[in-house]
Design a protein around this motif. Sequence first.
Motif, PDB file in Angstrom:
ATOM      1  N   ILE A  83       0.857  -1.195   0.000  1.00 21.72           N
ATOM      2  CA  ILE A  83       0.000   0.000   0.000  1.00 21.72           C
ATOM      3  C   ILE A  83       0.887   1.237   0.000  1.00 21.72           C
ATOM      4  N   VAL A  84       0.356   2.312  -0.559  1.00 21.52           N
ATOM      5  CA  VAL A  84       1.001   3.619  -0.457  1.00 21.52           C
ATOM      6  C   VAL A  84       0.028   4.522   0.313  1.00 21.52           C
ATOM      7  N   PRO A  85       0.353   4.868   1.560  1.00 24.39           N
ATOM      8  CA  PRO A  85      -0.545   5.720   2.343  1.00 24.39           C
ATOM      9  C   PRO A  85      -0.721   7.086   1.685  1.00 24.39           C
ATOM     10  N   SER A  86      -1.933   7.618   1.810  1.00 26.14           N
ATOM     11  CA  SER A  86      -2.237   8.927   1.222  1.00 26.14           C
ATOM     12  C   SER A  86      -1.765  10.050   2.132  1.00 26.14           C
ATOM     13  N   ARG A  87      -1.608  11.213   1.527  1.00 24.92           N
ATOM     14  CA  ARG A  87      -1.560  12.449   2.324  1.00 24.92           C
ATOM     15  C   ARG A  87      -2.747  13.254   1.846  1.00 24.92           C
ATOM     16  N   MET A  88      -3.824  13.213   2.657  1.00 21.36           N
ATOM     17  CA  MET A  88      -5.084  13.839   2.266  1.00 21.36           C
ATOM     18  C   MET A  88      -4.980  15.359   2.459  1.00 21.36           C
ATOM     19  N   GLY A 148       2.686  15.374  -6.064  1.00 23.04           N
ATOM     20  CA  GLY A 148       2.376  14.110  -5.392  1.00 23.04           C
ATOM     21  C   GLY A 148       2.333  12.967  -6.389  1.00 23.04           C
ATOM     22  N   VAL A 149       1.716  13.242  -7.529  1.00 26.49           N
ATOM     23  CA  VAL A 149       1.615  12.225  -8.580  1.00 26.49           C
ATOM     24  C   VAL A 149       3.010  11.915  -9.135  1.00 26.49           C
ATOM     25  N   GLU A 150       3.862  12.935  -9.253  1.00 27.98           N
ATOM     26  CA  GLU A 150       5.228  12.681  -9.746  1.00 27.98           C
ATOM     27  C   GLU A 150       6.004  11.797  -8.770  1.00 27.98           C
ATOM     28  N   LYS A 151       5.875  12.084  -7.475  1.00 31.74           N
ATOM     29  CA  LYS A 151       6.589  11.267  -6.482  1.00 31.74           C
ATOM     30  C   LYS A 151       6.064   9.825  -6.499  1.00 31.74           C
ATOM     31  N   PHE A 152       4.768   9.701  -6.650  1.00 30.77           N
ATOM     32  CA  PHE A 152       4.160   8.368  -6.742  1.00 30.77           C
ATOM     33  C   PHE A 152       4.682   7.636  -7.990  1.00 30.77           C
ATOM     34  N   SER A 153       4.740   8.347  -9.121  1.00 32.71           N
ATOM     35  CA  SER A 153       5.224   7.740 -10.376  1.00 32.71           C
ATOM     36  C   SER A 153       6.646   7.230 -10.230  1.00 32.71           C
ATOM     37  N   THR A 154       7.480   8.014  -9.566  1.00 31.85           N
ATOM     38  CA  THR A 154       8.878   7.602  -9.390  1.00 31.85           C
ATOM     39  C   THR A 154       8.947   6.295  -8.601  1.00 31.85           C
ATOM     40  N   ALA A 155       8.135   6.200  -7.546  1.00 29.54           N
ATOM     41  CA  ALA A 155       8.130   4.976  -6.736  1.00 29.54           C
ATOM     42  C   ALA A 155       7.604   3.787  -7.538  1.00 29.54           C
ATOM     43  N   MET A 156       6.571   3.999  -8.335  1.00 33.79           N
ATOM     44  CA  MET A 156       6.003   2.901  -9.123  1.00 33.79           C
ATOM     45  C   MET A 156       6.965   2.482 -10.239  1.00 33.79           C
ATOM     46  N   ALA A 157       7.693   3.454 -10.804  1.00 32.20           N
ATOM     47  CA  ALA A 157       8.642   3.142 -11.886  1.00 32.20           C
ATOM     48  C   ALA A 157       9.673   2.123 -11.404  1.00 32.20           C
TER      49      ALA A 157
END
Length: 275
Positions: A83-88, A148-157
């Motif tokens: 899981i990747v916890p959100s920052r709401m 946030g989406v960019e940081k998520f993309s880097t982790a998923m890459a």
Amino acid sequence: MAKRLLLCAPTYFDVVDRKNPYMSGDFPVDRRKARFQWEGLCAALQKSGCEIETIDAVSDLEDMVFAANQVFVGYKEGLERFIVPSRMVYASRQREVPFYVEWFRKRGYKVINLELGDDCLEGHGDLLWHPDGSRIYAGYGFRSTRGGVEKFSTAMAKMGIPVFPLQLVDPFCYHLDTCFCPLNNDAVLICSSAYSSDALETLPKFWKRIHKLSAEEAHRFIGNGIVANGNYLTPYLTPNLQTILEQEGLTPVVVETTEFEKAGGSLFCMKAFLP
Ligand code: ARG
């Protein structure tokens, strides 16, 4: 294969502030009716062959019923479930996150914490899998931020999972799940006016068939449905949706969510898919 989903009962559900344009507060929540509608959703999911798991509701967390937002649930063949916890964006919703993280941690999910800083990421409100798990679509602009989406993309890459950002521009479609619903690997339901022109141009690369909802339909959460074993659970049925579902071989099942719409959410928002 039966789908497994995580839901949270609306025990403390309420509209106490204005996190999105639906939350006018003009129409108070009827909690008994909300409970009844939530049970209707559970019954419709079970009838569609889904297995339901639940997390305990927590008092003062009025939006915790929207189980799609607190974490992103990840899986890929050969990798551990994670899981990747959100920052709401909103503080009361931020407080929901640790309860969900704990639920998943206890069940053996690896927790991937991103260094989000001031950026936001709102789980499956904005991060949606292609049905075959080959990629992720990531909405940003109102809740999740571009950063946030960019940081998520880097982790998923790093795990070999590509992420495609989509900028959202309609405040009534503040989460991607209000204007984007994959029906199968080839077909998606969208509301065009909710996207920036760049975002709209990238979609045909990924989908053979793009079905359109009007803004009016999207604002009634018709694109916030749940696909489950040949059914499309939707809060309302319009002739346009009926035609689209026929073309895709899906059967509409209407599930009332009027109480939850007062908080700006409907069916898709009220569950997380479990691998
Ligand atoms: N009141 C909630 C909020 O504004 C609704 C969340 C709806 N969830 C979703 N996945 N679209 O945060």
